[in-house]
Scaffold this motif. Sequence first.
Motif, PDB file in Angstrom:
ATOM      1  N   GLU A 105     -24.507  -0.993  -6.498  1.00 44.99           N
ATOM      2  CA  GLU A 105     -24.122  -1.411  -5.125  1.00 44.99           C
ATOM      3  C   GLU A 105     -24.235  -0.438  -3.913  1.00 44.99           C
ATOM      4  OE1 GLU A 105     -20.755  -2.340  -7.595  1.00 44.99           O
ATOM      5  OE2 GLU A 105     -21.277  -4.060  -8.640  1.00 44.99           O
ATOM      6  N   GLU A 106     -23.940   0.615  -4.396  1.00 50.10           N
ATOM      7  CA  GLU A 106     -23.126   1.962  -3.235  1.00 50.10           C
ATOM      8  C   GLU A 106     -24.767   1.926  -2.027  1.00 50.10           C
ATOM      9  OE1 GLU A 106     -22.081   5.330  -4.401  1.00 50.10           O
ATOM     10  OE2 GLU A 106     -19.997   4.579  -5.493  1.00 50.10           O
ATOM     11  N   ILE A 107     -25.729   2.040  -2.994  1.00 47.81           N
ATOM     12  CA  ILE A 107     -26.922   2.168  -1.690  1.00 47.81           C
ATOM     13  C   ILE A 107     -27.202   0.671  -1.640  1.00 47.81           C
ATOM     14  CG2 ILE A 107     -27.436   4.190  -2.796  1.00 47.81           C
ATOM     15  CD1 ILE A 107     -29.071   3.491  -4.553  1.00 47.81           C
ATOM     16  N   GLY A 108     -26.909  -0.851  -2.261  1.00 55.76           N
ATOM     17  CA  GLY A 108     -27.218  -1.687  -1.607  1.00 55.76           C
ATOM     18  C   GLY A 108     -28.758  -2.043  -2.292  1.00 55.76           C
ATOM     19  N   ASP A 109     -28.912  -1.473  -3.723  1.00 59.28           N
ATOM     20  CA  ASP A 109     -30.020  -1.978  -4.664  1.00 59.28           C
ATOM     21  C   ASP A 109     -29.908  -3.376  -5.535  1.00 59.28           C
ATOM     22  OD1 ASP A 109     -32.134  -2.006  -6.290  1.00 59.28           O
ATOM     23  OD2 ASP A 109     -32.822  -0.430  -6.861  1.00 59.28           O
ATOM     24  N   LYS A 110     -30.099  -4.246  -5.030  1.00 63.54           N
ATOM     25  CA  LYS A 110     -29.711  -5.255  -5.396  1.00 63.54           C
ATOM     26  C   LYS A 110     -30.746  -5.652  -6.792  1.00 63.54           C
ATOM     27  CE  LYS A 110     -28.368  -8.625  -1.801  1.00 63.54           C
ATOM     28  NZ  LYS A 110     -29.286  -9.527  -0.722  1.00 63.54           N
ATOM     29  N   ASN A 111     -31.768  -5.005  -7.264  1.00 61.85           N
ATOM     30  CA  ASN A 111     -33.169  -5.210  -8.579  1.00 61.85           C
ATOM     31  C   ASN A 111     -31.558  -4.405  -9.622  1.00 61.85           C
ATOM     32  OD1 ASN A 111     -34.475  -7.070  -7.586  1.00 61.85           O
ATOM     33  ND2 ASN A 111     -36.019  -5.043  -7.149  1.00 61.85           N
ATOM     34  N   GLY A 112     -31.223  -3.367  -8.951  1.00 60.60           N
ATOM     35  CA  GLY A 112     -31.127  -2.947  -9.955  1.00 60.60           C
ATOM     36  C   GLY A 112     -29.543  -3.031 -10.093  1.00 60.60           C
TER      37      GLY A 112
ATOM     38  N   LYS B 140     -19.485   2.750 -20.287  1.00 57.66           N
ATOM     39  CA  LYS B 140     -19.505   3.493 -19.067  1.00 57.66           C
ATOM     40  C   LYS B 140     -20.877   4.103 -18.424  1.00 57.66           C
ATOM     41  CE  LYS B 140     -17.973   7.910 -19.240  1.00 57.66           C
ATOM     42  NZ  LYS B 140     -17.786   9.609 -19.780  1.00 57.66           N
ATOM     43  N   GLU B 141     -21.986   4.463 -18.860  1.00 58.45           N
ATOM     44  CA  GLU B 141     -22.859   4.164 -18.210  1.00 58.45           C
ATOM     45  C   GLU B 141     -23.717   3.670 -17.982  1.00 58.45           C
ATOM     46  OE1 GLU B 141     -24.209   7.177 -17.446  1.00 58.45           O
ATOM     47  OE2 GLU B 141     -22.990   8.451 -19.158  1.00 58.45           O
ATOM     48  N   PHE B 142     -23.414   2.739 -17.811  1.00 63.03           N
ATOM     49  CA  PHE B 142     -24.033   1.159 -17.588  1.00 63.03           C
ATOM     50  C   PHE B 142     -23.273   1.078 -15.681  1.00 63.03           C
ATOM     51  CE2 PHE B 142     -26.170  -0.915 -21.187  1.00 63.03           C
ATOM     52  CZ  PHE B 142     -27.165   0.076 -20.812  1.00 63.03           C
ATOM     53  N   PHE B 143     -22.042   0.669 -16.350  1.00 62.90           N
ATOM     54  CA  PHE B 143     -21.055  -0.014 -14.768  1.00 62.90           C
ATOM     55  C   PHE B 143     -21.256   1.537 -13.833  1.00 62.90           C
ATOM     56  CE2 PHE B 143     -18.224  -2.335 -18.125  1.00 62.90           C
ATOM     57  CZ  PHE B 143     -18.604  -3.352 -17.161  1.00 62.90           C
ATOM     58  N   THR B 144     -21.183   2.824 -14.427  1.00 62.20           N
ATOM     59  CA  THR B 144     -21.839   3.748 -13.728  1.00 62.20           C
ATOM     60  C   THR B 144     -22.808   3.435 -12.833  1.00 62.20           C
ATOM     61  OG1 THR B 144     -20.062   5.280 -15.149  1.00 62.20           O
ATOM     62  CG2 THR B 144     -21.684   6.461 -13.080  1.00 62.20           C
ATOM     63  N   SER B 145     -23.971   3.365 -13.201  1.00 61.08           N
ATOM     64  CA  SER B 145     -25.133   2.664 -12.389  1.00 61.08           C
ATOM     65  C   SER B 145     -25.614   1.608 -11.850  1.00 61.08           C
ATOM     66  CB  SER B 145     -26.276   2.536 -14.286  1.00 61.08           C
ATOM     67  OG  SER B 145     -27.374   2.090 -13.541  1.00 61.08           O
ATOM     68  N   MET B 146     -24.653   0.598 -12.307  1.00 54.50           N
ATOM     69  CA  MET B 146     -23.792  -0.480 -12.018  1.00 54.50           C
ATOM     70  C   MET B 146     -23.527  -0.213 -10.329  1.00 54.50           C
ATOM     71  SD  MET B 146     -22.044  -4.346 -11.828  1.00 54.50           S
ATOM     72  CE  MET B 146     -22.338  -3.847 -13.801  1.00 54.50           C
ATOM     73  N   LYS B 147     -22.296   0.622 -10.627  1.00 55.64           N
ATOM     74  CA  LYS B 147     -21.191   1.108  -8.827  1.00 55.64           C
ATOM     75  C   LYS B 147     -22.342   2.069  -7.965  1.00 55.64           C
ATOM     76  CE  LYS B 147     -17.695   3.989  -8.247  1.00 55.64           C
ATOM     77  NZ  LYS B 147     -16.871   5.744  -7.783  1.00 55.64           N
TER      78      LYS B 147
ATOM     79  N   GLU C  44     -28.353  14.519  -9.727  1.00 57.98           N
ATOM     80  CA  GLU C  44     -26.699  14.787  -8.438  1.00 57.98           C
ATOM     81  C   GLU C  44     -27.327  16.205  -7.949  1.00 57.98           C
ATOM     82  OE1 GLU C  44     -23.784  12.676 -12.154  1.00 57.98           O
ATOM     83  OE2 GLU C  44     -24.387  15.294 -12.004  1.00 57.98           O
ATOM     84  N   GLU C  45     -28.349  17.105  -8.417  1.00 58.58           N
ATOM     85  CA  GLU C  45     -28.061  17.889  -7.757  1.00 58.58           C
ATOM     86  C   GLU C  45     -28.210  18.415  -5.948  1.00 58.58           C
ATOM     87  OE1 GLU C  45     -30.082  21.610  -9.420  1.00 58.58           O
ATOM     88  OE2 GLU C  45     -28.744  21.438 -11.020  1.00 58.58           O
ATOM     89  N   ILE C  46     -29.487  17.208  -6.343  1.00 59.50           N
ATOM     90  CA  ILE C  46     -30.582  16.936  -4.815  1.00 59.50           C
ATOM     91  C   ILE C  46     -29.866  15.636  -4.261  1.00 59.50           C
ATOM     92  CG2 ILE C  46     -32.599  18.291  -5.714  1.00 59.50           C
ATOM     93  CD1 ILE C  46     -33.313  15.392  -6.396  1.00 59.50           C
ATOM     94  N   GLY C  47     -28.762  15.519  -4.816  1.00 61.38           N
ATOM     95  CA  GLY C  47     -28.239  14.039  -4.321  1.00 61.38           C
ATOM     96  C   GLY C  47     -29.065  12.281  -4.540  1.00 61.38           C
ATOM     97  N   ASP C  48     -30.102  12.399  -5.112  1.00 52.99           N
ATOM     98  CA  ASP C  48     -31.156  11.315  -5.323  1.00 52.99           C
ATOM     99  C   ASP C  48     -30.123  10.334  -6.219  1.00 52.99           C
ATOM    100  OD1 ASP C  48     -33.129   9.761  -5.666  1.00 52.99           O
ATOM    101  OD2 ASP C  48     -34.878  10.974  -6.056  1.00 52.99           O
ATOM    102  N   GLU C  49     -29.513   9.568  -4.655  1.00 51.61           N
ATOM    103  CA  GLU C  49     -28.533   8.606  -5.481  1.00 51.61           C
ATOM    104  C   GLU C  49     -29.655   7.225  -6.513  1.00 51.61           C
ATOM    105  OE1 GLU C  49     -25.145   8.371  -5.646  1.00 51.61           O
ATOM    106  OE2 GLU C  49     -25.344  10.581  -4.750  1.00 51.61           O
ATOM    107  N   GLN C  50     -30.042   6.562  -6.108  1.00 49.95           N
ATOM    108  CA  GLN C  50     -31.035   5.873  -6.674  1.00 49.95           C
ATOM    109  C   GLN C  50     -31.936   6.296  -7.847  1.00 49.95           C
ATOM    110  OE1 GLN C  50     -32.395   2.885  -5.117  1.00 49.95           O
ATOM    111  NE2 GLN C  50     -33.228   2.615  -6.838  1.00 49.95           N
ATOM    112  N   SER C  51     -32.346   7.745  -8.262  1.00 45.60           N
ATOM    113  CA  SER C  51     -32.661   8.025  -9.236  1.00 45.60           C
ATOM    114  C   SER C  51     -31.341   8.240 -10.166  1.00 45.60           C
ATOM    115  CB  SER C  51     -33.297   9.248  -8.816  1.00 45.60           C
ATOM    116  OG  SER C  51     -34.793   9.497  -8.361  1.00 45.60           O
ATOM    117  N   ILE C  52     -30.439   8.991  -9.451  1.00 46.89           N
ATOM    118  CA  ILE C  52     -29.233   9.388 -10.653  1.00 46.89           C
ATOM    119  C   ILE C  52     -28.471   7.521 -10.912  1.00 46.89           C
ATOM    120  CG2 ILE C  52     -26.768   8.943 -10.679  1.00 46.89           C
ATOM    121  CD1 ILE C  52     -27.358  11.736  -7.897  1.00 46.89           C
ATOM    122  N   ALA C  53     -28.681   6.581 -10.366  1.00 44.94           N
ATOM    123  CA  ALA C  53     -28.398   5.399 -10.407  1.00 44.94           C
ATOM    124  C   ALA C  53     -29.461   5.065 -12.374  1.00 44.94           C
ATOM    125  CB  ALA C  53     -28.538   4.310 -10.274  1.00 44.94           C
TER     126      ALA C  53
END
Length: 179
Positions: free
Chosen positions: A153-160, A143-150, A113-122
């Motif tokens: 979705e924001e970064i467009g990772d269909k596999n994720g 809660k965690e799975f829905f956060t991950s999904m969101k 979160e500090e470095i803004g690595d969205e893929q890894s945050i998910a």
Amino acid sequence: ISNSYNNIGSIYKEQGNYDMALENYSSSLKIRQDIGDKQGISGSYNNIGNIYRNQGNYDKALENYFSSLKIKEEIGDKKGIAASHNNIGLIYMDQGNYSDALKEYLSALKIREEIGDEQSIAGSHNNIGVIYRSQGNYPEALKEFFTSMKVFEEIGDKNGIANAHNNVGSVYIKQNKTL
């Protein structure tokens, strides 16, 4: 030369020939140590740890992951530090040590979160959800799975996105919330 040994080790790993992968990763590590390539040394320890994890040798995997983490901390590689915490968490999860796995995943998440690595945050939210699911804490897992999904979705990772849906479904099955 060290990169070539590393690449050969990766090919052997993909083929499932872990003995040859270890031999090549170790050759790469030695050269990297001889020339003082700290980033490379850290990477070699990580790769060796991955092989030991695949073999189920968790003590050796942890030893190598911790060696990698120490160097990443010395050189200030935040992305690498987070990855090391994640890998250590994977071992603890494999061992059923959910409390330590959760600590490692939370450490990785904080840095990501500090470095803004969205893929890894998910991915971190997904891993945290897996721990909660394993502990039977289904509300937190969801809660965690829905956060991950969101985030996926924001970064467009269909596999994720698909993986997150699968994990949500697995919780619903455990809760007997099926059609």
